[in-house]
Design a protein around this motif. Structure first.
Motif, PDB file in Angstrom:
ATOM      1  N   ALA A  33       0.824  -1.198   0.000  1.00 45.82           N
ATOM      2  CA  ALA A  33       0.000   0.000   0.000  1.00 45.82           C
ATOM      3  C   ALA A  33       0.853   1.241   0.000  1.00 45.82           C
ATOM      4  N   THR A  34       0.329   2.305  -0.571  1.00 44.43           N
ATOM      5  CA  THR A  34       1.019   3.587  -0.505  1.00 44.43           C
ATOM      6  C   THR A  34       0.813   4.147   0.886  1.00 44.43           C
ATOM      7  N   GLY A  35       1.485   5.248   1.231  1.00 44.64           N
ATOM      8  CA  GLY A  35       1.327   5.870   2.547  1.00 44.64           C
ATOM      9  C   GLY A  35      -0.104   6.283   2.805  1.00 44.64           C
ATOM     10  N   VAL A  36      -0.756   6.897   1.810  1.00 48.68           N
ATOM     11  CA  VAL A  36      -2.126   7.374   1.991  1.00 48.68           C
ATOM     12  C   VAL A  36      -3.076   6.205   2.208  1.00 48.68           C
ATOM     13  N   ALA A  41      -6.564   2.973   5.692  1.00 48.49           N
ATOM     14  CA  ALA A  41      -6.942   1.685   6.287  1.00 48.49           C
ATOM     15  C   ALA A  41      -6.856   1.754   7.809  1.00 48.49           C
ATOM     16  N   GLU A  42      -5.823   2.415   8.291  1.00 57.01           N
ATOM     17  CA  GLU A  42      -5.630   2.500   9.728  1.00 57.01           C
ATOM     18  C   GLU A  42      -6.753   3.295  10.382  1.00 57.01           C
ATOM     19  N   LEU A  43      -7.105   4.404   9.746  1.00 59.34           N
ATOM     20  CA  LEU A  43      -8.171   5.242  10.290  1.00 59.34           C
ATOM     21  C   LEU A  43      -9.498   4.492  10.282  1.00 59.34           C
TER      22      LEU A  43
ATOM     23  N   GLU B  37      -7.935  12.590   0.099  1.00 60.80           N
ATOM     24  CA  GLU B  37      -7.844  13.450   1.284  1.00 60.80           C
ATOM     25  C   GLU B  37      -9.206  13.657   1.929  1.00 60.80           C
ATOM     26  N   GLU B  38     -10.234  13.812   1.084  1.00 63.78           N
ATOM     27  CA  GLU B  38     -11.588  13.967   1.630  1.00 63.78           C
ATOM     28  C   GLU B  38     -11.996  12.731   2.410  1.00 63.78           C
ATOM     29  N   LYS B  39     -11.705  11.604   1.824  1.00 65.82           N
ATOM     30  CA  LYS B  39     -12.053  10.345   2.471  1.00 65.82           C
ATOM     31  C   LYS B  39     -11.319  10.210   3.806  1.00 65.82           C
ATOM     32  N   LEU B  40     -10.052  10.601   3.786  1.00 65.80           N
ATOM     33  CA  LEU B  40      -9.224  10.538   4.988  1.00 65.80           C
ATOM     34  C   LEU B  40      -9.815  11.416   6.092  1.00 65.80           C
TER      35      LEU B  40
END
Lengths: 179, 179
Positions: A33-36, A41-43, B37-40
């Motif tokens: 996975a990329t960093g984002v 996933a973590e969130l 970013e929005e999803k995050l």
């Protein structure tokens, strides 16, 4: 469902949170996975865990509440068993010695009054005090020139409890102002 | 802190969740955001909301529990006030008519027994039944050739309650087997 109710109650736009249990998880197994994506996933994982915790806490809360209330009922009811036992002993003795029962019942009355005080509900049968609508219920108004108006002259039925926890007010006769 | 304890209890790796309250929010004010970013941001918001809910539910739980337990105590204690009132009435009448008090106290005893049954603790004073360690406490063993062994022949002190909610077992005499 509980989550939806609570969200509605607070006017929060968290309707989507309520559906969390039925979502399928977006990631399955470890993947490069990329960093984002990792952060995403973590969130998502944290959020799902918090929602699951919330549900568990609510379920445990209901169980604990029922258990504690039942325990309190049993504790208070059990505290009265000696009063009932003594009533029965007094009756048993009354057959042998009828004159003893009055003394026995007086002692049981005192026992019951002490028990209520011990539960946090002291007896209130004071006379000569100023009428207080929080602790007194007026059942008679008496003319008594020797007494200040609005004074409790007689307690018809004692009250039990304190300002914070009152089982019932005392039923009292109160002196009225002289016309 | 409550979250950390609970996570530890379940063996979940949610130590980071516990620190949420002290994190500064990574986004400040509206900014042009990509889809990711929005999803995050949305996920982070959901997670924070769930953690806040969890905290509120726990705080409310303690308050509600105390309130409900106090209400139950008052309810059960108040149910006994008529018993005490009647004891006092019986004593008051005893002065005028001493013979009436036995009858009065018998009625009060019945009232107390009915009250306990109404609270979920029926009286247990049955004889002739088989000894049951859950509801009986043996205080005497009697030889009674006419009775099957292990039968309750006499109730020394009645018990109160059911299998699920027992205030106390009945203290009984039990027939022993003939040697």
């Amino acid at each position: 469902m509980a989550t939806t109710e609570r969200a509605a109650e607070q006017g929060e736009p968290s309707a989507e949170v309520a559906g969390a249990g039925t979502d399928s998880r977006p990631r399955e197994g470890p993947a490069p996975a990329t960093g984002v994506e990792e952060k995403l996933a973590e969130l998502e994982d944290r959020w799902r865990r918090a929602v699951a915790d919330l549900d568990n806490v609510r379920k445990r809360q209901a169980t604990e509440l029922r258990r504690e209330v039942e325990a309190e009922r049993a504790k208070v009811a059990a505290a009265w068993l000696p009063v009932l036992d003594n009533l029965e002993l007094a009756l048993a003795h009354a057959e042998a010695d009828p004159s003893a029962i009055v003394q026995g019942v007086r002692a049981i009355r005192e026992q019951a009054v002490r028990l209520l005080a011990g539960l946090g509900y002291p007896r209130d049968d004071e006379t000569g005090v100023r009428f207080d609508p929080n602790r007194h219920e007026v059942v008679a108004a008496v003319e008594d020139p020797a007494t200040e108006p609005n004074t409790v002259t007689h307690v018809v039925r004692p009250g039990y409890g304190t300002d914070r926890h009152r089982l019932r007010p005392a039923a009292v006769a109160v002196s009225k102002s002289q016309g």
